[in-house]
Scaffold this active site. Structure first.
Site, PDB file in Angstrom:
ATOM      1  CG  ASP A  67      -1.270   2.203  -3.760  1.00  0.00           C
ATOM      2  OD1 ASP A  67      -0.854   3.287  -4.210  1.00  0.00           O
ATOM      3  OD2 ASP A  67      -2.365   2.089  -3.185  1.00  0.00           O
ATOM      4  NE  ARG A  70      -2.767  -7.084  -1.245  1.00  0.00           N
ATOM      5  CZ  ARG A  70      -2.761  -6.950  -2.562  1.00  0.00           C
ATOM      6  NH1 ARG A  70      -3.105  -7.956  -3.321  1.00  0.00           N
ATOM      7  NH2 ARG A  70      -2.377  -5.806  -3.118  1.00  0.00           N
ATOM      8  CB  SER A 111      -1.119   3.136  -0.950  1.00  0.00           C
ATOM      9  OG  SER A 111      -1.763   2.729   0.242  1.00  0.00           O
TER      10      SER A 111
END
Length: 518
Positions: free
Chosen positions: A246, A124, A193
């Site tokens: 993340d 995103r 992440s």
């Protein structure tokens, strides 16, 4: 008038195997033969279902997660955490990586910031406007993009050029009334992440890839520089001011909303990981000056946790062997979204082969890897209809199994429940281990002063599996409450942070911005 035994009306001609009785032709032999075949088929199906039930029972026993076992899992996790904090490489399983985050959000952050959240098969880009002292997110926009499968095992340049190009197009849609910074430079947080050994708040070396990614030429290099170079090639002026895992981003988002009560960030999505706030002096391997706050955010990389207490089955072995990293990421492969569907598929395949669950022929789709995704398992697990119509529809649409009995559908749903229950309860054991490490899981002191008055501890959660797989979430919450107990010194709450890692990355970009006033 037709009767049950197949009586035909008078006037019809008899044929071979027919008998005439009282002017009525009775197909006795054919009826008896038909009934015999039908009874034999019903008996065969009952035997098949019984055999499948026995196999499901054995799988459920192998997958069981009773409370004593969960406590053993938590204790094993704490032991590895302590070893990983003692020295570099102290734990072969947990990286226990210091995040270099010195300033968790306070609620005073103000301005326009971007974030890129690379957390799995999708990523995103976000644009966030922060309101300052009110501690408000005035506005936020985002775009989510799927990563082409070939880029997940390609080169670092190709992957980051793709992401940077998406970010550049997103920046071009910015409202002209928005001012990013006095010098027009836009600042962004990068939520990454995957295991990284950070060397500063805005730099870090890639250790290895997980969740189906395998980009060998990016390992051992500074991930921020690779991304910053790609942004430069896009022709846009965006500076990465914070590199965050993340989970650290999710923790930051929790701090923004709940402040000091948030001590843990946890991701349950395509993959899984957790971070927490540790006493800085407990990080024995830290050689630099300790942070003034006396605290340090530690990224566990707990997906690689493994223990003989983890209840593995043949399906876990199959999934592990077929993965891009056999032998690694045991915990992640038992609790995260990338693997639960494959675990169920392998179980169904075994039942189809050894118990003829779906008839004499094994459905071809069951032999195809990734033909049954975790979202499908989630839908079937949540099916509470009397006839299990959702289960029937998923089997038909995804595996080409057109006709199933209620007993067959019940067995399928039982497998989904079994795998979801195990995953949720093991995730709870992991969180409980973190609570034990910081002294918030009961009366045992572990470095934090215990108060007689019950206090609140918030675990900030993010990830599509936790958000959308509601039975999984329920199992996790119930198990955590069982582990903590009613008499614990702290109340523990799991709080979903929507877009937690992305918003958190933008918040950490703001709290570490070079334009932030001291």
């Amino acid at each position: 008038m037709a009767m049950e035994c197949g009586i035909a009306l008078p006037g019809l001609q008899g044929g071979a195997g027919h008998m005439m009785f009282g002017g009525v032709e009775v197909q006795c032999v054919r009826v008896r033969a038909g009934r015999t075949v039908a009874m034999a088929m019903q008996k065969l199906k009952r035997v098949q279902v019984q055999r499948a039930d026995r196999m499901v029972h054995d799988l459920r026993m192998a997958s069981a997660t009773p409370l004593p076992l969960l406590r053993q899992v938590a204790d094993a996790l704490v032991e590895e955490m302590c070893a990983g904090l003692e020295r570099e490489g102290g734990s072969e399983q947990l990286k226990m990586l210091p995040s270099y985050v010195e300033n968790l959000p306070s609620g005073n952050e103000k301005g326009l910031f971007y974030a890129v959240d690379l957390g799995g098969t999708n990523f995103r880009v976000l644009r966030v406007s922060l309101g300052g002292k009110k501690g408000e997110v005035l506005s936020q926009e985002y775009k989510e993009v799927a990563i082409p499968r070939e880029l997940m095992t390609g080169t670092g340049k190709d992957l980051f050029d793709f992401i940077a190009d998406t970010l550049a197009k997103f920046v071009d849609t910015e409202d002209t009334s928005l001012e990013p910074n006095p010098d027009k430079t836009r600042e962004a947080g990068f939520a990454f992440s995957f295991p990284v050994r950070q060397t500063s708040v805005k730099s870090g070396i890639v250790i290895h890839w997980t969740k189906g990614f395998k980009i060998d030429d990016a390992v051992g290099k500074d991930i921020v520089k690779q991304f910053q170079d790609a942004i430069g090639r896009s022709g846009h002026n965006v500076e990465i001011s914070a590199l965050v895992n993340d989970t650290v981003g999710t923790l930051a988002g929790g701090r923004y909303n709940f402040q000091e009560e948030t001590m843990i960030g946890c991701i349950l999505g395509t993959g899984t990981n957790a971070c927490y706030v540790e006493r800085a002096d407990a990080v024995k391997k830290w050689k630099d000056p300790l942070p003034k706050s006396g605290e340090m955010v530690i990224n566990l990389e707990w997906g690689n946790f493994r223990s003989p207490w983890l209840p593995r089955t043949f399906a876990d072995e199959e999934v592990d062997n077929e993965s891009v990293n056999p032998g690694d990421q045991w915990f992640e492969k038992m609790v995260s979204g990338m693997y639960l569907g494959e675990i169920v598929r392998h179980m169904l395949l075994k039942l189809a082969e050894e118990a003829a669950l779906f008839g004499d022929t094994v459905p071809g789709k069951l032999r195809e890897r990734h033909s049954l995704g975790t979202p499908c398992v989630s839908e079937m697990h949540a099916d509470t209809s009397a006839e299990l119509q959702v289960v029937a529809a998923v089997l038909h649409q995804n595996l080409g199994i057109q006709s199933t009995s209620l007993e067959q559908r019940r067995i399928v749903r039982d497998l989904c429940d079994m795998v979801g229950q195990r995953g949720g309860r093991l995730a709870a054991a992991g969180v409980y281990g973190l609570l034990k490490k910081i002294g918030r899981a009961g009366p045992h002191k572990n470095g934090f002063a215990m108060s007689r008055k019950k206090k609140k501890t918030v675990v900030a959660m993010d990830g599509g599996l936790y958000e959308h797989h509601l039975p999984y979430r329920k199992y996790m919450e119930e198990a955590l409450h069982e582990l903590v107990g009613r008499n614990g010194a702290y109340e523990v709450f799991l709080r979903l942070q929507n877009d937690g890692s992305g918003i958190g990355a933008a918040l950490l970009a703001a709290s570490h911005s070079r334009h932030t006033k001291p």
